[in-house]
Design a protein around this motif. Structure first.
Motif, PDB file in Angstrom:
ATOM      1  N   ARG A 190     -23.442   5.502 -20.362  1.00  0.00           N
ATOM      2  CA  ARG A 190     -22.100   5.838 -20.840  1.00  0.00           C
ATOM      3  C   ARG A 190     -22.084   6.425 -22.258  1.00  0.00           C
ATOM      4  O   ARG A 190     -21.168   6.203 -23.033  1.00  0.00           O
ATOM      5  CB  ARG A 190     -21.166   4.644 -20.709  1.00  0.00           C
ATOM      6  CG  ARG A 190     -21.161   4.088 -19.290  1.00  0.00           C
ATOM      7  CD  ARG A 190     -20.026   3.201 -18.930  1.00  0.00           C
ATOM      8  NE  ARG A 190     -18.722   3.769 -19.176  1.00  0.00           N
ATOM      9  CZ  ARG A 190     -18.084   4.667 -18.420  1.00  0.00           C
ATOM     10  NH1 ARG A 190     -18.643   5.147 -17.347  1.00  0.00           N
ATOM     11  NH2 ARG A 190     -16.880   5.080 -18.738  1.00  0.00           N
ATOM     12  N   ARG A 191     -23.146   7.209 -22.552  1.00  0.00           N
ATOM     13  CA  ARG A 191     -23.226   7.886 -23.850  1.00  0.00           C
ATOM     14  C   ARG A 191     -23.371   9.393 -23.693  1.00  0.00           C
ATOM     15  O   ARG A 191     -23.731  10.090 -24.641  1.00  0.00           O
ATOM     16  CB  ARG A 191     -24.400   7.340 -24.660  1.00  0.00           C
ATOM     17  CG  ARG A 191     -24.263   5.873 -25.007  1.00  0.00           C
ATOM     18  CD  ARG A 191     -25.292   5.509 -26.027  1.00  0.00           C
ATOM     19  NE  ARG A 191     -25.483   4.080 -26.137  1.00  0.00           N
ATOM     20  CZ  ARG A 191     -26.154   3.512 -27.108  1.00  0.00           C
ATOM     21  NH1 ARG A 191     -26.706   4.244 -28.045  1.00  0.00           N
ATOM     22  NH2 ARG A 191     -26.309   2.219 -27.140  1.00  0.00           N
ATOM     23  N   GLY A 192     -23.160   9.889 -22.482  1.00  0.00           N
ATOM     24  CA  GLY A 192     -23.184  11.329 -22.256  1.00  0.00           C
ATOM     25  C   GLY A 192     -24.544  11.910 -21.904  1.00  0.00           C
ATOM     26  O   GLY A 192     -24.667  13.129 -21.748  1.00  0.00           O
ATOM     27  N   LEU A 193     -25.571  11.065 -21.740  1.00  0.00           N
ATOM     28  CA  LEU A 193     -26.908  11.591 -21.449  1.00  0.00           C
ATOM     29  C   LEU A 193     -26.995  12.159 -20.035  1.00  0.00           C
ATOM     30  O   LEU A 193     -27.596  13.214 -19.820  1.00  0.00           O
ATOM     31  CB  LEU A 193     -27.967  10.513 -21.666  1.00  0.00           C
ATOM     32  CG  LEU A 193     -27.999   9.884 -23.062  1.00  0.00           C
ATOM     33  CD1 LEU A 193     -29.109   8.853 -23.158  1.00  0.00           C
ATOM     34  CD2 LEU A 193     -28.120  10.943 -24.136  1.00  0.00           C
ATOM     35  N   GLY A 194     -26.414  11.464 -19.059  1.00  0.00           N
ATOM     36  CA  GLY A 194     -26.393  11.971 -17.684  1.00  0.00           C
ATOM     37  C   GLY A 194     -25.620  13.278 -17.599  1.00  0.00           C
ATOM     38  O   GLY A 194     -26.062  14.236 -16.951  1.00  0.00           O
TER      39      GLY A 194
END
Length: 180
Positions: free
Chosen positions: A114-118
């Protein structure tokens, strides 16, 4: 603002770190969606890095202080997911004009979710696949990944079962994303 992981193309030297991340991710995230037997089977069969993705230059890692905390990529080859068994046609190059590229092997460490890596990995996949002439992406999602793919804009094609070599079956969702 905390440390921001660096996204880069994976190298062969990353394989041990990628394998460790894949296994850790499954063991941490799958129990929220799967029972103990399904989680153990997924940790065994879905966590083998695919060297073809790395050699093709279509696999990415996110790294912080030398640690790989997320990985994923896309493929211009026929294999849809790791754990599907080896088929003679897996290495066949897809026709970008008529076949979709495959999003493959997306994993993130639990403390980096939930930190935008995906989303950043999916954006890189979409950008590169489109530049290679592909018109769409497809993937076989396991349940932990479905919320990410939906939020990115993938649509559900159909729900299915993902059989693993030991007889365990996981719930799966085939999903698609247009690149036009």
């Amino acid at each position: 603002m905390g440390v921001v992981p660096v996204q880069r193309r994976a190298a062969r030297s990353d394989v041990p770190s990628i394998a460790a991340l894949m296994r850790r991710s499954v063991l941490e995230l799958f129990p929220r969606f799967h029972d103990e037997r399904e989680t153990a089977s997924a940790a065994r069969y879905l966590t083998e890095p695919d060297l073809a993705l790395i050699e093709d230059g279509t696999y990415f890692v996110h790294e912080v202080g030398g640690d790989v905390v997320a990985c994923g990529g896309w493929s211009k080859r026929d294999k849809l997911y790791t754990g599907s068994g080896d088929r003679p046609e897996d290495g066949r190059l897809l026709d970008p004009a008529t076949e979709p590229a495959r999003v493959r092997a997306m994993f993130v460490r639990d403390d980096w979710t939930r930190r935008g890596l995906g989303r950043a990995t999916l954006a890189a996949c979409a950008r590169d696949a489109k530049a290679a002439g592909f018109r769409s992406l497809v993937l076989m999602a396991t349940l932990p990944g479905v919320p990410l793919y939906r939020s990115f804009g993938f649509r559900e094609v159909h729900r299915t079962s993902v059989p693993l070599p030991d007889g365990v079956t996981l719930a799966g969702v085939e999903m698609a994303y247009p690149l036009d």
